[in-house]
Design a protein around this motif. Structure first.
Motif, PDB file in Angstrom:
ATOM      1  N   HIS A  40       0.829  -1.211   0.000  1.00  0.00           N
ATOM      2  CA  HIS A  40       0.000   0.000   0.000  1.00  0.00           C
ATOM      3  C   HIS A  40       0.868   1.268   0.000  1.00  0.00           C
ATOM      4  CE1 HIS A  40      -4.495   0.105   0.923  1.00  0.00           C
ATOM      5  NE2 HIS A  40      -4.227   1.297   0.493  1.00  0.00           N
ATOM      6  N   LYS A  45      -2.469   1.635  -2.879  1.00  0.00           N
ATOM      7  CA  LYS A  45      -3.663   0.769  -2.899  1.00  0.00           C
ATOM      8  C   LYS A  45      -3.260  -0.630  -2.447  1.00  0.00           C
ATOM      9  CE  LYS A  45      -3.035  -0.513  -7.739  1.00  0.00           C
ATOM     10  NZ  LYS A  45      -3.532  -0.473  -9.115  1.00  0.00           N
ATOM     11  N   SER A  46      -4.275  -1.430  -2.118  1.00  0.00           N
ATOM     12  CA  SER A  46      -4.038  -2.812  -1.692  1.00  0.00           C
ATOM     13  C   SER A  46      -3.789  -3.695  -2.913  1.00  0.00           C
ATOM     14  CB  SER A  46      -5.272  -3.313  -0.926  1.00  0.00           C
ATOM     15  OG  SER A  46      -5.311  -4.724  -0.911  1.00  0.00           O
ATOM     16  N   THR A  52     -11.067   0.632  -1.228  1.00  0.00           N
ATOM     17  CA  THR A  52     -10.438   1.273  -0.061  1.00  0.00           C
ATOM     18  C   THR A  52     -11.194   1.024   1.239  1.00  0.00           C
ATOM     19  OG1 THR A  52      -9.532   2.976  -1.498  1.00  0.00           O
ATOM     20  CG2 THR A  52      -9.603   3.472   0.853  1.00  0.00           C
ATOM     21  N   SER A  53     -12.506   1.250   1.230  1.00  0.00           N
ATOM     22  CA  SER A  53     -13.292   1.152   2.474  1.00  0.00           C
ATOM     23  C   SER A  53     -13.214  -0.242   3.101  1.00  0.00           C
ATOM     24  CB  SER A  53     -14.747   1.528   2.218  1.00  0.00           C
ATOM     25  OG  SER A  53     -15.306   0.650   1.257  1.00  0.00           O
ATOM     26  N   ASN A  55     -10.632  -2.024   3.357  1.00  0.00           N
ATOM     27  CA  ASN A  55      -9.355  -2.217   4.053  1.00  0.00           C
ATOM     28  C   ASN A  55      -9.354  -1.566   5.435  1.00  0.00           C
ATOM     29  OD1 ASN A  55      -7.786  -3.664   2.001  1.00  0.00           O
ATOM     30  ND2 ASN A  55      -8.083  -1.811   0.794  1.00  0.00           N
ATOM     31  N   ALA A  82      -7.030   6.859   4.819  1.00  0.00           N
ATOM     32  CA  ALA A  82      -8.335   6.829   4.149  1.00  0.00           C
ATOM     33  C   ALA A  82      -9.437   6.913   5.181  1.00  0.00           C
ATOM     34  CB  ALA A  82      -8.469   5.545   3.343  1.00  0.00           C
ATOM     35  N   LYS A  88      -8.886   9.079  -0.586  1.00  0.00           N
ATOM     36  CA  LYS A  88      -7.665   8.627   0.067  1.00  0.00           C
ATOM     37  C   LYS A  88      -6.572   9.683  -0.083  1.00  0.00           C
ATOM     38  CE  LYS A  88      -6.561   4.318  -0.772  1.00  0.00           C
ATOM     39  NZ  LYS A  88      -6.048   3.173  -1.513  1.00  0.00           N
TER      40      LYS A  88
END
Length: 354
Positions: A40, A45-46, A52-53, A55, A82, A88
């Motif tokens: 990240h 980002k993952s 996003t939400s 994570n 985030a 983010k």
């Protein structure tokens, strides 16, 4: 590195070894989540879940990941945060990036994970993301061209839908989009072609050392632009586009063909062969990025013992030891197994039981 409300971690801080770091523990304790937090910080980002939400730790409404790096003898601090319902934010040394794309390539990183199997079993989109990801880490202009192309493509597709819905058509308006797609698409095609030409020998060499040369593999770049320029393709196939209300030709249709002994590895490769192919692909990615950025990328090995026999894992770790690799992060369910292999490598290491 510190985590706050990230996935299953409420608050956690890690002090990493400059060489090898191993996260060990049962499934579900968050080993992969630590690696994903490191990912990240490099990509904003993952690797496993781009939403996003999702994570953010359950019951919380934000997360923060903070990482301190040493790059070219200078300390760099990266913070990714985030909050639900908000955009983010990625900050470098306290200053927020206006565009996330500006951060890509600043902290080169390669991940090897069981999730990589998607490169073989999923559609062409996954393989295009791979090729674009490797080129983008060393070429910001390429990433911007790709963003521009995708924007024009979306607009052209919307126009085709508008034509169909309103029973109308304007070749002049379409021509403007065709010219722009041709311009951006030609640049992308050229860079992808040049990339494969350079990448292929590196990949074949890596694969040979992993498989001891027992298998013949190939990697081919497939593009409609190999046959004809994009402007002609778009103009000649307008009837098809009108019917489907979609742009059927362009670099968004490109693919990589993975083959073993002349056959698609998806159908004819065993799990072990597929895994070796993917590891060779990722190590070649490491070599390519290192050569272009003059920096050792961080290497993440997620659940590497999964589906790979001990001998191949040992070989892989030995490859890492033989060469000038940078920092390495490993996750595994068996502490003893990991430590036994790591001890054969003459590097400092830290075990993190989770």
């Amino acid at each position: 590195m510190s985590l706050l409300n990230y996935k299953n971690f409420a608050a956690e801080t890690f002090a990493f070894d400059p060489k090898i770091n191993c996260f060990v523990g049962h499934n579900g304790v968050g080993k992969t989540n630590v690696l994903d937090a490191i990912y990240h910080l490099s990509f904003g980002k993952s690797y496993f879940n781009p939403i996003t939400s999702q994570n953010i730790k359950h019951g919380e409404d934000f997360f923060v990941i903070e990482g301190k790096y040493e790059k070219k003898s200078k300390e760099e601090k990266i913070v990714v945060s985030a909050k639900k319902g908000q955009k983010k934010i990625i900050k470098r040394n306290g200053k927020a990036y206006e565009k996330f794309s500006e951060h890509i390539g600043f902290l080169p990183l390669v991940i090897i994970s069981p999730a990589d199997r998607d490169l073989i079993i999923e559609g062409s989109d996954t393989r295009r993301k791979f090729i674009d990801g490797v080129i983008s880490q060393g070429d910001p202009a390429y990433l911007q061209t790709l963003i521009n192309y995708n924007k024009i493509l979306a607009q052209r597709n919307s126009l085709l839908k508008y034509f169909a819905a309103n029973n109308t058509f304007s070749s002049d308006t379409l021509e403007i989009y065709n010219e722009q797609l041709h311009e951006y698409g030609t640049i992308i095609f050229g860079k992808r072609s040049a990339f494969i030409e350079e990448f292929l020998p590196i990949f074949l060499k890596r694969h040979q050392s992993i498989s001891k040369g027992n298998e013949q593999v190939s990697l081919t770049y497939k593009s409609q632009l190999n046959e004809q320029d994009l402007f002609s393709l778009l103009n000649e196939n307008i009837q098809k586009d009108k019917i489907t209300q979609y742009t059927n030709f362009g670099i968004h249709k490109d693919d990589l063909l993975f083959e073993i002994d002349g056959h698609p590895i998806k159908k004819f490769g065993s799990q072990g062969q597929q895994k070796s192919y993917l590891i060779a692909l990722k190590l070649a990615q490491f070599d390519f990025i290192k050569a272009h950025s003059k920096v050792n990328p961080i290497l993440l090995l997620d659940d590497i013992f999964d589906k790979l026999d001990a001998q191949r894992v040992e070989q892989l770790i030995k490859l890492v030891d033989d060469e000038n690799f940078g920092q390495l992060f490993i996750s595994d369910t068996h502490a003893d197994r990991t430590e036994a292999v790591i001890k054969k490598v003459h590097q400092s290491y830290t075990m993190f039981p989770l």
